[in-house]
Design a protein around this motif. Structure first.
Motif, PDB file in Angstrom:
ATOM      1  N   TYR A  92       9.591 -79.477 -21.113  1.00 37.83           N
ATOM      2  CA  TYR A  92      10.010 -78.138 -20.717  1.00 37.83           C
ATOM      3  C   TYR A  92       8.887 -77.437 -19.957  1.00 37.83           C
ATOM      4  O   TYR A  92       7.717 -77.828 -20.018  1.00 37.83           O
ATOM      5  CB  TYR A  92      10.404 -77.321 -21.945  1.00 37.83           C
ATOM      6  N   GLU A  94       7.537 -74.603 -20.469  1.00 34.20           N
ATOM      7  CA  GLU A  94       6.574 -73.978 -21.357  1.00 34.20           C
ATOM      8  C   GLU A  94       6.479 -74.809 -22.645  1.00 34.20           C
ATOM      9  O   GLU A  94       7.267 -74.612 -23.570  1.00 34.20           O
ATOM     10  CB  GLU A  94       6.968 -72.537 -21.662  1.00 34.20           C
ATOM     11  N   PRO A  95       5.557 -75.758 -22.697  1.00 38.16           N
ATOM     12  CA  PRO A  95       5.434 -76.636 -23.868  1.00 38.16           C
ATOM     13  C   PRO A  95       5.106 -75.838 -25.133  1.00 38.16           C
ATOM     14  O   PRO A  95       4.594 -74.718 -25.072  1.00 38.16           O
ATOM     15  CB  PRO A  95       4.274 -77.560 -23.486  1.00 38.16           C
ATOM     16  N   THR A  96       5.413 -76.428 -26.266  1.00 43.24           N
ATOM     17  CA  THR A  96       5.154 -75.777 -27.555  1.00 43.24           C
ATOM     18  C   THR A  96       4.251 -76.677 -28.386  1.00 43.24           C
ATOM     19  O   THR A  96       4.709 -77.422 -29.247  1.00 43.24           O
ATOM     20  CB  THR A  96       6.467 -75.513 -28.304  1.00 43.24           C
ATOM     21  N   ASN A 106      -1.954 -83.289 -31.615  1.00 45.40           N
ATOM     22  CA  ASN A 106      -0.640 -82.873 -31.148  1.00 45.40           C
ATOM     23  C   ASN A 106       0.209 -84.068 -30.733  1.00 45.40           C
ATOM     24  O   ASN A 106       1.407 -84.114 -31.008  1.00 45.40           O
ATOM     25  CB  ASN A 106      -0.786 -81.899 -29.968  1.00 45.40           C
ATOM     26  N   ARG A 147      -5.333 -74.862 -27.920  1.00 53.29           N
ATOM     27  CA  ARG A 147      -5.472 -73.446 -27.570  1.00 53.29           C
ATOM     28  C   ARG A 147      -6.354 -73.312 -26.326  1.00 53.29           C
ATOM     29  O   ARG A 147      -7.451 -73.839 -26.262  1.00 53.29           O
ATOM     30  CB  ARG A 147      -6.087 -72.678 -28.731  1.00 53.29           C
ATOM     31  N   GLN A 154      -1.008 -78.595 -20.750  1.00 58.23           N
ATOM     32  CA  GLN A 154      -0.083 -78.729 -21.876  1.00 58.23           C
ATOM     33  C   GLN A 154       1.072 -79.665 -21.524  1.00 58.23           C
ATOM     34  O   GLN A 154       1.526 -80.450 -22.363  1.00 58.23           O
ATOM     35  CB  GLN A 154       0.460 -77.357 -22.272  1.00 58.23           C
ATOM     36  N   GLU A 158       2.326 -83.172 -23.292  1.00 56.99           N
ATOM     37  CA  GLU A 158       3.711 -83.473 -23.666  1.00 56.99           C
ATOM     38  C   GLU A 158       4.172 -84.802 -23.062  1.00 56.99           C
ATOM     39  O   GLU A 158       4.884 -85.582 -23.705  1.00 56.99           O
ATOM     40  CB  GLU A 158       4.647 -82.342 -23.221  1.00 56.99           C
TER      41      GLU A 158
END
Length: 332
Positions: A92, A94-96, A106, A147, A154, A158
């Motif tokens: 996506y 905006e990765p989470t 992660n 962070r 990011q 992913e």
């Protein structure tokens, strides 16, 4: 750019898929084929059904009718985990990620290699992560906390996570929306690496120039219906827009004569230290003025200062000839 073979059995396909939500028919008899080694664009206006199609491929939604085919065989996903287990991953815009965990943690969250007595093998986690980054041609420290990573970094994390699941199909949903030009170029290089390894990539973007640069074929949706699936070679951006909206661009946005009046908004030498400086422009009644620039150029910050959300350090904003009180959205 090499062209993948689009004959034989597609890695992943939709065949005559329909999906409704109450009275809203989101997909109507939609078909799609993704082949190994190709970047395939999915194009359409907002509301065309792209998000529903993505979620159907990712196992979030089940079709009301029609079939999902994996290597030519019908398959039913009972959730996103089912799609992930057969090698389908969604990236996506905006990765989470978990911000307080490292990149390596992660990627392997919940799947960390174990040593004796069940202890996590941190060395193996770092080594595997470094190998994934090398495979993608990207230099990111496995021990770096998530962070503070840029959106571009990011997304790379992913993608690496998807590869750690042996993903064969990567679905990229507006991945370049928040990227700079150099970050987009790096992402495209990563996609080319994935293609060379035989992955199928479904690329969704409203930026048509990116579709033509990266992809070999395109499927167009309009109002939930399949319009076309065809090679991009030989098409123009106007051809693609015509398929997306059903008419020529000139008919969609006809040029109209307008009467330009007096200055409604005047910005003079607006400055916010360390963010933007010496910005000046006028907006007259009856005209549309574009504020353009790359991500991070300061467009949003200028608009916020003009509206008074952020206080400018210098400069002046006038509306109808009257100076606005700095830092006051109410006055604006």
């Amino acid at each position: 750019m090499s062209q993948p073979a689009t004959t034989g059995v597609p890695v992943l396909a939709l065949e005559g898929v329909n999906k409704s939500f109450g009275a809203v028919r989101a997909l109507r008899d939609v078909s799609l084929e993704l082949f190994a080694g190709e970047a395939h664009a999915l194009a359409g206006e907002n509301g065309a059904g792209k998000s529903t199609l993505i979620k159907t491929l990712a196992g979030v939604h089940r079709p009301d009718s029609g079939r999902v085919l994996l290597d030519g065989e019908p398959v039913v996903f009972h959730g996103p985990a089912g799609a992930r287990d057969v090698g389908i991953a969604v990236i996506y815009q905006e990765p989470t990620l978990f911000p307080d965990l490292s990149i390596a943690e992660n990627i392997f969250m919940g799947r960390q290699p174990r040593r004796a007595l069940g202890r996590i093998d941190h060395k193996a986690v770092r080594t595997s992560t470094a190998a994934l980054m090398a495979r993608l041609g990207v230099e990111l420290d496995p021990d770096r906390p998530a962070r503070g990573l840029s959106i571009a970094d990011q997304q790379i994390v992913e993608i690496a996570k998807a590869l750690s699941f042996d993903a064969r199909v990567l679905i990229m949903d507006e991945p370049t929306a928040a990227l700079t030009g150099s970050e987009t170029a790096r992402l495209f290089s990563v996609v080319e690496t994935l293609r060379a390894e035989g992955a199928a990539v479904l690329f969704i973007s409203h930026r048509l120039e990116e579709i033509f640069e990266l992809c070999q074929r395109v499927t167009v949706l309009r109002d939930g219906r399949w319009v076309a699936s065809e090679p991009l070679a030989g098409l123009t951006q106007d051809d693609l827009v015509r398929r997306m909206v059903g008419r020529d661009l000139a008919e969609l946005y006809p040029k109209q004569d307008s009467r330009v009046g007096e200055t409604a908004l005047s910005v003079r030498r607006l400055t916010r230290e360390g963010v933007f400086r010496d910005v000046s422009f006028d907006v007259r009644r009856g005209e549309i003025v574009a504020l353009a620039g790359l991500v991070g150029a300061g467009r949003t910050e200028v608009a916020q200062a003009v509206f008074g959300v952020d206080r400018a350090d210098a400069g002046e904003v006038r509306v109808g000839g009257s100076a606005l009180r700095p830092g006051s959205p109410t006055a604006a």
